[in-house]
Design a protein around this motif. Sequence first.
Motif, PDB file in Angstrom:
ATOM      1  N   THR A  89     -23.650  61.624 -37.200  1.00  0.00           N
ATOM      2  CA  THR A  89     -23.081  61.016 -38.401  1.00  0.00           C
ATOM      3  C   THR A  89     -23.953  61.336 -39.604  1.00  0.00           C
ATOM      4  N   ALA A  90     -23.316  61.477 -40.717  1.00  0.00           N
ATOM      5  CA  ALA A  90     -24.044  61.705 -41.964  1.00  0.00           C
ATOM      6  C   ALA A  90     -23.978  60.416 -42.779  1.00  0.00           C
ATOM      7  N   LEU A  91     -25.020  59.616 -42.672  1.00  0.00           N
ATOM      8  CA  LEU A  91     -25.060  58.369 -43.431  1.00  0.00           C
ATOM      9  C   LEU A  91     -25.408  58.664 -44.873  1.00  0.00           C
ATOM     10  N   ASP A 135     -30.434  58.455 -36.198  1.00  0.00           N
ATOM     11  CA  ASP A 135     -30.042  59.691 -35.527  1.00  0.00           C
ATOM     12  C   ASP A 135     -29.036  60.390 -36.436  1.00  0.00           C
ATOM     13  N   SER A 136     -29.428  61.525 -36.968  1.00  0.00           N
ATOM     14  CA  SER A 136     -28.575  62.215 -37.935  1.00  0.00           C
ATOM     15  C   SER A 136     -27.752  63.327 -37.307  1.00  0.00           C
ATOM     16  N   TYR A 176     -36.330  66.695 -33.071  1.00  0.00           N
ATOM     17  CA  TYR A 176     -35.299  65.703 -32.789  1.00  0.00           C
ATOM     18  C   TYR A 176     -34.465  65.572 -34.046  1.00  0.00           C
ATOM     19  N   LYS A 177     -33.231  65.209 -33.919  1.00  0.00           N
ATOM     20  CA  LYS A 177     -32.402  65.023 -35.107  1.00  0.00           C
ATOM     21  C   LYS A 177     -32.522  63.576 -35.566  1.00  0.00           C
ATOM     22  N   LEU A 178     -33.751  63.190 -35.891  1.00  0.00           N
ATOM     23  CA  LEU A 178     -34.046  61.828 -36.316  1.00  0.00           C
ATOM     24  C   LEU A 178     -34.710  61.850 -37.686  1.00  0.00           C
ATOM     25  N   ALA A 199     -28.185  54.193 -36.447  1.00  0.00           N
ATOM     26  CA  ALA A 199     -29.539  53.643 -36.411  1.00  0.00           C
ATOM     27  C   ALA A 199     -29.944  53.466 -34.956  1.00  0.00           C
ATOM     28  N   VAL A 200     -31.074  54.052 -34.584  1.00  0.00           N
ATOM     29  CA  VAL A 200     -31.530  53.945 -33.204  1.00  0.00           C
ATOM     30  C   VAL A 200     -32.743  53.046 -33.059  1.00  0.00           C
TER      31      VAL A 200
END
Length: 141
Positions: free
Chosen positions: A91-93, A87-88, A67-69, A2-3
């Motif tokens: 990590t894969a949440l 931010d993906s 962005y990877k968001l 989490a950003v």
Amino acid sequence: MAVCVAVIAKENYPLYIRSIPTENELKFHYMVHTSLDVVDEKISAMGKALVDQRELYLGLLYPTEDYKLCSYGYVTNSKVKFVMVVDSSNTALRDNEIRSMFRKLHNSYTDVMCNPFYNPGDRIQSRAFDSMVTSMMVQVC
């Protein structure tokens, strides 16, 4: 990871926004406000069903390609919105992990609202709330 975590009032003004790292803070604020349009669409699509529903998690709101968001949303019964930018890239949440983070955020928000010295609608300046959000953001890293 989490950003950015945001708590948005019923009238769509920010009560609390926290982002890590701080150098991209403006980009995260933009994503949060862009996600509010999707939150409003999902709430209006649900209509009265949202009142009867116990699950307040809205799921994925706004993925971006450059962005990877991704941003996820949650709305309370009082129409206060929680938006989390994740931010993906590293990590894969899983969905249940994000739900759990929103439940923790909702519980901490409830604690802030129960404080007799807090005026509803004011910016959240609680150190306990801020430390919980920071620990939640660092824990996910």
